[in-house]
Every structure is written in structure tokens, then in C-alpha cells.
Design a protein around this motif. Structure first.
Motif, PDB file in Angstrom:
ATOM      1  N   MET A   1       0.823  -1.206   0.000  1.00  0.00           N
ATOM      2  CA  MET A   1       0.000   0.000   0.000  1.00  0.00           C
ATOM      3  C   MET A   1       0.860   1.261   0.000  1.00  0.00           C
ATOM      4  O   MET A   1       0.540   2.257  -0.661  1.00  0.00           O
ATOM      5  CB  MET A   1      -0.945  -0.017   1.204  1.00  0.00           C
ATOM      6  CG  MET A   1      -1.965  -1.145   1.148  1.00  0.00           C
ATOM      7  SD  MET A   1      -2.898  -1.165  -0.423  1.00  0.00           S
ATOM      8  CE  MET A   1      -3.422  -2.891  -0.498  1.00  0.00           C
ATOM      9  N   GLU A   2       1.974   1.210   0.703  1.00  0.00           N
ATOM     10  CA  GLU A   2       2.882   2.363   0.708  1.00  0.00           C
ATOM     11  C   GLU A   2       3.494   2.589  -0.677  1.00  0.00           C
ATOM     12  O   GLU A   2       3.544   3.715  -1.182  1.00  0.00           O
ATOM     13  CB  GLU A   2       4.001   2.144   1.730  1.00  0.00           C
ATOM     14  CG  GLU A   2       5.023   3.262   1.772  1.00  0.00           C
ATOM     15  CD  GLU A   2       6.214   2.955   2.656  1.00  0.00           C
ATOM     16  OE1 GLU A   2       7.217   3.692   2.556  1.00  0.00           O
ATOM     17  OE2 GLU A   2       6.159   1.985   3.439  1.00  0.00           O
ATOM     18  N   LYS A   3       3.958   1.522  -1.323  1.00  0.00           N
ATOM     19  CA  LYS A   3       4.614   1.646  -2.620  1.00  0.00           C
ATOM     20  C   LYS A   3       3.635   2.040  -3.726  1.00  0.00           C
ATOM     21  O   LYS A   3       4.006   2.720  -4.685  1.00  0.00           O
ATOM     22  CB  LYS A   3       5.317   0.343  -2.990  1.00  0.00           C
ATOM     23  CG  LYS A   3       6.590   0.077  -2.216  1.00  0.00           C
ATOM     24  CD  LYS A   3       7.645   1.115  -2.541  1.00  0.00           C
ATOM     25  CE  LYS A   3       8.942   0.870  -1.810  1.00  0.00           C
ATOM     26  NZ  LYS A   3       9.955   1.917  -2.116  1.00  0.00           N
ATOM     27  N   CYS A   4       2.387   1.610  -3.596  1.00  0.00           N
ATOM     28  CA  CYS A   4       1.390   1.966  -4.620  1.00  0.00           C
ATOM     29  C   CYS A   4       0.988   3.430  -4.509  1.00  0.00           C
ATOM     30  O   CYS A   4       0.652   4.058  -5.509  1.00  0.00           O
ATOM     31  CB  CYS A   4       0.162   1.075  -4.481  1.00  0.00           C
ATOM     32  SG  CYS A   4       0.399  -0.553  -5.191  1.00  0.00           S
ATOM     33  N   GLY A   5       1.005   3.959  -3.294  1.00  0.00           N
ATOM     34  CA  GLY A   5       0.616   5.345  -3.112  1.00  0.00           C
ATOM     35  C   GLY A   5      -0.837   5.576  -3.514  1.00  0.00           C
ATOM     36  O   GLY A   5      -1.710   4.751  -3.243  1.00  0.00           O
ATOM     37  N   ASP A   6      -1.078   6.670  -4.202  1.00  0.00           N
ATOM     38  CA  ASP A   6      -2.437   7.025  -4.622  1.00  0.00           C
ATOM     39  C   ASP A   6      -2.826   6.187  -5.836  1.00  0.00           C
ATOM     40  O   ASP A   6      -2.267   6.348  -6.917  1.00  0.00           O
ATOM     41  CB  ASP A   6      -2.489   8.513  -4.952  1.00  0.00           C
ATOM     42  CG  ASP A   6      -3.889   8.967  -5.365  1.00  0.00           C
ATOM     43  OD1 ASP A   6      -4.851   8.169  -5.253  1.00  0.00           O
ATOM     44  OD2 ASP A   6      -4.028  10.127  -5.785  1.00  0.00           O
ATOM     45  N   VAL A   7      -3.797   5.294  -5.658  1.00  0.00           N
ATOM     46  CA  VAL A   7      -4.263   4.459  -6.775  1.00  0.00           C
ATOM     47  C   VAL A   7      -5.562   5.003  -7.364  1.00  0.00           C
ATOM     48  O   VAL A   7      -6.216   4.336  -8.158  1.00  0.00           O
ATOM     49  CB  VAL A   7      -4.450   2.985  -6.349  1.00  0.00           C
ATOM     50  CG1 VAL A   7      -3.115   2.352  -6.004  1.00  0.00           C
ATOM     51  CG2 VAL A   7      -5.445   2.865  -5.200  1.00  0.00           C
ATOM     52  N   GLY A   8      -5.942   6.210  -6.982  1.00  0.00           N
ATOM     53  CA  GLY A   8      -7.166   6.813  -7.487  1.00  0.00           C
ATOM     54  C   GLY A   8      -7.208   6.807  -9.004  1.00  0.00           C
ATOM     55  O   GLY A   8      -6.287   7.309  -9.659  1.00  0.00           O
TER      56      GLY A   8
END
Length: 220
Positions: free
Chosen positions: A52-59
């Protein structure tokens, strides 16, 4: 021709679907059993946080989870604003749990699930982000699957690889492979880098998370 071990892997995960998901939920477990999970399996929680940290904003992004299991990553991506999330897994009982989870979480409209090994999934779909977490442990020959994942990845690929020769390695070999009949594999960091780069990825970073190499890469 090398033997295809995916039928064994599928049977194993189908048999333990609810048992595995209880690591996340604690359902039906004593306080002591939950403590053991949190201590001995804490990298399961750590790898979730790392992703989740590496993906960051997945909006607004599309995401594919290869080896999605009971759907914990899938529903979380949907909650975080992903446009659409696809989970792929070989175990039908795992996918049943995943579908129930996204229904309960109100994210089902944003998610779909594919019952297949990525090797047999005939698709031309592409995703902004792909992940394969808790997947390579059971794959005898990763390169061909990595090449397929490269074709479907537009921006980012996150993967977790069990480290070769930790104290957990012989324990898992005995418990999974020799007792329960599910093959399990382990990797050295240079081997992981070589396979990813040969498949067409550039490795951006590799973080040791518990007994895992967690690798952030992107298409070259």
C-alpha cells in the motif's frame, strides 16, 4: 517438459482457504493463536503495508492482483479509489471468500475475479499496477509468468519473494511440501533481479521484509 505443479498448489490453497484468511481476521482463533500469527507470520501484515505504501495514490488506476487469495488486497485497492481491480487465483474456494469480502465491503462493483493460473489466462488486458504477493513461493519456473505479467503491466509491478536460507525455509519445506504435498520455493536476491530484468522490468528498489524480498519494479 517440466512437471506442472499448479494442480497441487490449487488443491492446497483450496483446502486451507478459510484457515489462511483467519490470519487476517482472527476468526475462530484463540488469543494465543492470534499472537502466534502476529509473531511468526508478521511479514504477512508487513508486506500488505509495504504494497500500500509503494502503490501510493491508486485513485483512477486499474490494478491486477496475481494470486489474490481471499481478496484482502483487492478490496483495499478498491476502497482507496482504484478505478477497477482484478484478482486472479487458481483456488475456487479462495475466490469465493474474495467475492464475499468485496460484497461485504461494498466494493464488488469495482472488482472482478478470474479463476486461472496467469500462465493460462488468455487476456490482452493491461493494468496500471500489477502485484504478485505470496505467489512466487509456489512457482517452480517464474520466468514465463513474469514475461506475461510484463505484457499486462503499464506502470508498476510489486512482487514478494521468499528469501533463500532463512530459518523459516526448512520449516516451510517440511510443513508444506513434505507433510501437505504443496511444493514451495525460495530465491536469492541476484536471481530475483535477473529474472525480473530478463522479463523486461527495471528494478527500482528491493526491501527485506521479514523473510521476504519485496521488490518495486517498472516496465523498461
Amino acid at each position: 517438459m517440466k512437471k506442472d505443479n499448479m494442480p497441487q498448489v490449487a488443491r492446497f490453497w483450496n483446502d486451507i482457504a478459510s484457515e489462511f484468511d483467519s490470519i487476517y481476521t482472527g476468526e475462530g482463533k484463540s488469543g494465543f493463536s492470534r499472537f502466534l500469527d502476529q509473531y511468526f507470520r508478521r511479514d504477512i501484515y508487513q508486506r500488505f503495508d509495504w504494497v500500500m505504501e509503494k502503490c501510493g495514490d491508486v485513485g483512477g488506476k486499474t490494478v491486477c492482483d496475481i494470486g489474490c487469495g481471499s481478496g484482502r488486497f483487492v478490496t483495499e485497492f478498491a476502497k482507496r479509489g482504484a478505478e477497477h481491480v482484478t484478482g486472479v487465483d487458481v483456488a475456487p474456494d479462495m475466490l469465493k471468500l474474495a467475492r464475499n469480502l468485496v460484497e461485504q465491503d461494498g466494493t464488488a462493483a469495482l472488482c472482478d475475479f478470474i479463476e486461472s493460473d496467469v500462465l493460462n489466462w488468455k487476456t490482452d488486458r493491461q493494468f496500471d499496477v500489477t502485484i504478485a504477493i505470496g505467489f512466487w513461493d509456489y512457482i517452480m519456473e517464474p520466468p514465463e509468468r513474469l514475461r506475461l505479467i510484463r505484457r499486462m503491466t503499464k506502470e508498476k509491478f510489486l512482487s514478494a519473494w521468499p528469501r533463500y536460507w532463512t530459518w523459516r525455509m526448512p520449516v516451510r519445506k517440511v510443513r508444506l511440501q513434505y507433510v501437505r504435498g504443496c511444493p514451495v520455493y525460495f530465491f536469492r536476491k541476484p536471481q530475483v533481479y535477473e529474472m525480473l530484468e530478463d522479463a523486461g522490468f527495471e528494478v527500482l528498489s528491493c526491501q527485506t521484509v521479514g523473510k521476504l524480498f519485496c521488490v518495486d519494479s517498472r516496465p523498461k
